[in-house]
Design a protein around this motif. Structure first.
Motif, short mmCIF file in Angstrom:
data_model
loop_
_atom_site.label_atom_id
_atom_site.label_comp_id
_atom_site.label_asym_id
_atom_site.label_seq_id
_atom_site.Cartn_x
_atom_site.Cartn_y
_atom_site.Cartn_z
N ARG A 3 -21.65 -62.30 -63.47
CA ARG A 3 -23.06 -62.18 -63.88
C ARG A 3 -23.29 -62.90 -65.21
NH1 ARG A 3 -24.65 -55.85 -62.87
NH2 ARG A 3 -26.70 -56.54 -63.67
N GLY A 4 -22.23 -63.25 -65.91
CA GLY A 4 -22.35 -63.95 -67.17
C GLY A 4 -21.22 -63.57 -68.10
N ARG A 5 -20.95 -64.43 -69.06
CA ARG A 5 -19.90 -64.17 -70.04
C ARG A 5 -20.54 -63.62 -71.31
NH1 ARG A 5 -17.20 -67.73 -73.81
NH2 ARG A 5 -15.30 -66.71 -74.55
N VAL A 6 -20.10 -62.44 -71.73
CA VAL A 6 -20.68 -61.74 -72.87
C VAL A 6 -19.67 -61.68 -74.01
CG1 VAL A 6 -21.69 -59.58 -73.70
CG2 VAL A 6 -22.11 -60.33 -71.35
N GLU A 46 -15.38 -71.46 -77.58
CA GLU A 46 -16.01 -71.48 -76.26
C GLU A 46 -17.30 -70.68 -76.31
OE1 GLU A 46 -14.88 -70.58 -71.56
OE2 GLU A 46 -13.45 -70.16 -73.17
N GLU A 47 -18.36 -71.24 -75.77
CA GLU A 47 -19.66 -70.58 -75.84
C GLU A 47 -19.83 -69.57 -74.70
OE1 GLU A 47 -22.86 -73.32 -75.89
OE2 GLU A 47 -22.35 -74.18 -77.84
N PRO A 48 -20.24 -68.34 -75.04
CA PRO A 48 -20.56 -67.37 -73.99
C PRO A 48 -21.99 -67.61 -73.50
CG PRO A 48 -20.89 -66.38 -76.13
CD PRO A 48 -20.38 -67.78 -76.38
N ASP A 49 -22.40 -66.85 -72.50
CA ASP A 49 -23.79 -66.91 -72.05
C ASP A 49 -24.70 -66.12 -72.97
OD1 ASP A 49 -23.56 -68.49 -69.62
OD2 ASP A 49 -22.42 -66.81 -68.82
N VAL A 50 -24.15 -65.07 -73.62
CA VAL A 50 -24.96 -64.23 -74.50
C VAL A 50 -24.04 -63.50 -75.48
CG1 VAL A 50 -24.91 -62.33 -72.83
CG2 VAL A 50 -26.72 -62.39 -74.55
N ARG A 110 -30.64 -50.30 -69.01
CA ARG A 110 -31.48 -51.14 -69.88
C ARG A 110 -30.65 -52.30 -70.45
NH1 ARG A 110 -35.54 -54.00 -72.13
NH2 ARG A 110 -35.52 -53.93 -74.40
N LEU A 111 -29.40 -52.00 -70.85
CA LEU A 111 -28.52 -53.05 -71.37
C LEU A 111 -28.27 -54.11 -70.31
CD1 LEU A 111 -26.59 -54.24 -73.47
CD2 LEU A 111 -24.82 -52.69 -72.61
N LEU A 112 -27.98 -53.69 -69.07
CA LEU A 112 -27.73 -54.64 -67.99
C LEU A 112 -28.96 -55.50 -67.72
CD1 LEU A 112 -25.72 -52.47 -65.42
CD2 LEU A 112 -24.83 -54.11 -67.09
N SER A 113 -30.14 -54.88 -67.74
CA SER A 113 -31.38 -55.62 -67.49
C SER A 113 -31.62 -56.69 -68.55
CB SER A 113 -32.55 -54.64 -67.44
OG SER A 113 -33.78 -55.33 -67.32
N VAL A 114 -31.42 -56.30 -69.82
CA VAL A 114 -31.62 -57.25 -70.92
C VAL A 114 -30.62 -58.40 -70.82
CG1 VAL A 114 -31.45 -57.55 -73.42
CG2 VAL A 114 -32.67 -55.59 -72.49
N LEU A 115 -29.37 -58.08 -70.49
CA LEU A 115 -28.35 -59.13 -70.38
C LEU A 115 -28.65 -60.06 -69.21
CD1 LEU A 115 -25.04 -57.19 -71.13
CD2 LEU A 115 -26.21 -58.82 -72.59
N ASP A 116 -29.05 -59.51 -68.07
CA ASP A 116 -29.36 -60.35 -66.91
C ASP A 116 -30.46 -61.35 -67.23
OD1 ASP A 116 -27.49 -59.47 -65.06
OD2 ASP A 116 -28.75 -57.85 -64.33
N LYS A 117 -31.51 -60.89 -67.94
CA LYS A 117 -32.62 -61.77 -68.28
C LYS A 117 -32.19 -62.86 -69.26
CE LYS A 117 -36.33 -58.45 -67.39
NZ LYS A 117 -37.44 -57.66 -67.96
#
Length: 452
Positions: A3-6, A46-50, A110-117
């Motif tokens: 879903r993304g690299r945090v 290395e750059e993460p997604d967020v 809420r955390l997952l929603s903010v990260l997904d966006k």
């Protein structure tokens, strides 16, 4: 697919481990750090997604980390985790470049929603930059933006037909980009070094059509003081694009048919036949069958033009491209007008997909340009808003309605947030938080901070 690299930063080791485990179970790749300086060093490698970071930490705090990332890694979104009393500071952080903030103790969903966006917006921006790179490298041939299957098929058909020196009929609704497709056919063909000449068949009066298209000889009519090449001769070695060919009068259709058959023209007022070496690409809003049945379009001309056709999908058949196109056009408009680029919220891309887009890409482009200039919200605030929101999940519908009310209040009070907060009967601090969350900061630029 992840879903993304945090990149997660918190000096509380227990909270850090709990959050990292939860995100990993939820499908994210997580790099967790309890020391901000180590996190920043990892960010250089290395750059993460967020990036998700606590606001208050000993030594390097979240604001310092945010400012460093904004200076050196502007494209990486930063989410701040704050205590309840730090909301004002978090709003200030968003003005300095933070993507969003979450109050502790935070809700896991809420955390997952903010990260997904945040991840979706970053990936969309990367895709826009990739496509714009293709445009810069490929010139006109790379301007057909989109990654949906209908657009991939369209690009494939263009590539197949471009180098076959045959006349083509392009069929597409208003605003779908028929001239763009014609340019792509030209620029990917062996005729790319020759002229591309566009003729709007509906805009040229019949009285001057022959002179403009075929040229005229000196003395052919009053005012013809010298010989003049027409557009067909001017396009020698290149491509003629006949746009809106369905609007061409029948008498002129016969003359165009003769040019297609003989590849020769006669200037007005001259008997000499002049050969022309051009490829003809025509465009129509429909397949012309109704016009043929009604006697408005010659059937023989249709069959001569439609040896092969290219059909452009309307925007409603490529909804997955809407957010990408909107961001692309908004980015180009911001550069053209010297404005700072505005990030397109992920939820806005979802809302835009609910529109009908009867004007297709042309309508979407106009809306994106207004968004880039900060002139209005690209989602109409008319009575259609409520109807369109019915298809959204309840949290998004509530957010859309709340955004609408806040926008109305700020506009009514000339951007003065203090007066708007009073009208909405909410604390000033709460309004500032929501303004930042919903991307309405531009409306507050009108406000007078001294009066707040």
């Amino acid at each position: 697919m992840s879903r993304g690299r945090v990149l997660l930063v918190d000096d509380d080791r227990d909270l850090l481990k709990a959050a990292a485990d939860w995100l990993a179970v939820s499908g994210f790749s997580v790099d967790a750090f309890h020391r901000p300086e180590e996190a920043f060093q990892a960010l250089q490698r290395e750059e993460p997604d967020v990036v998700v970071t606590d606001l208050r930490m000993p030594g390097i705090d979240g604001m310092t980390l945010l400012n460093s990332i904004v200076r050196q890694k502007r494209e990486v979104p930063v989410i701040l985790m704050t205590a309840h009393g730090d909301v004002t500071l978090a709003v200030q952080a968003m003005k300095q470049g933070a993507e969003d903030f979450i109050e502790k103790p935070y809700d896991a969903d809420r955390l997952l929603s903010v990260l997904d966006k945040a991840v979706e917006k970053r990936r969309m921006k990367q895709e826009i930059e990739r496509l714009q790179g293709l445009v810069r490298e490929g010139g006109k041939a790379g301007n057909i933006v989109g990654d949906s299957m209908p657009i991939r098929d369209l690009r494939s058909r263009i590539a197949t037909l471009a180098d076959v020196d045959i006349d083509v009929l392009i069929i597409g609704e208003t605003g779908t980009g028929k001239e763009l497709v014609a340019q792509a056919l030209h620029h990917q063909s062996r005729r790319a070094s020759g002229p591309f000449v566009a003729i709007n068949c509906g805009a040229l009066p019949e009285t001057i059509f022959e002179s403009e298209v075929f040229g005229h000889a000196k003395g052919a009519f009053t005012g013809a003081i010298s010989d003049r090449k027409g557009k067909f001769e001017y396009a020698a070695g290149g491509t003629i694009f006949l746009d809106e060919i369905e609007s061409m009068p029948l008498g002129l259709q016969a003359k165009i048919l003769r040019v297609l058959q003989e590849r020769a023209i006669e200037r007005l007022g001259e008997n000499r036949v002049r050969p022309v070496d051009v490829r003809i690409v025509a465009a129509a809003k429909s397949d012309l069958s109704a016009d043929i049945l009604a006697g408005r379009f010659r059937e023989d001309l249709f069959y001569r033009l439609a040896t092969v056709d290219v059909r452009i999908p309307p925007l409603r058949q490529r909804r997955n491209d809407i957010g990408l196109l909107f961001g692309h056009f908004a980015s180009l408009a911001a550069r053209r007008y010297g404005r700072a680029e505005r990030a397109v919220p992920a939820d806005l891309a979802d809302r835009l997909q609910q529109e009908e887009w009867r004007g297709n890409v042309r309508e979407l482009k106009a809306r994106a340009e207004r968004f880039a200039l900060g002139l209005d919200d690209p989602w109409p605030s008319s009575g259609r808003t409520a109807d369109m929101a019915q298809d959204l999940p309840l949290p998004d519908r509530l957010a859309a309605y709340e955004t609408h009310l806040i926008r109305e209040a700020l506009e009514k009070h000339d951007g003065n947030a203090a007066r708007a907060a009073m009208a909405l009967q909410i604390p000033h601090r709460t309004l500032n938080e929501k303004v930042a969350r919903y991307g309405l900061q531009a409306l507050r630029k009108l406000s007078n901070s001294a009066n707040e």
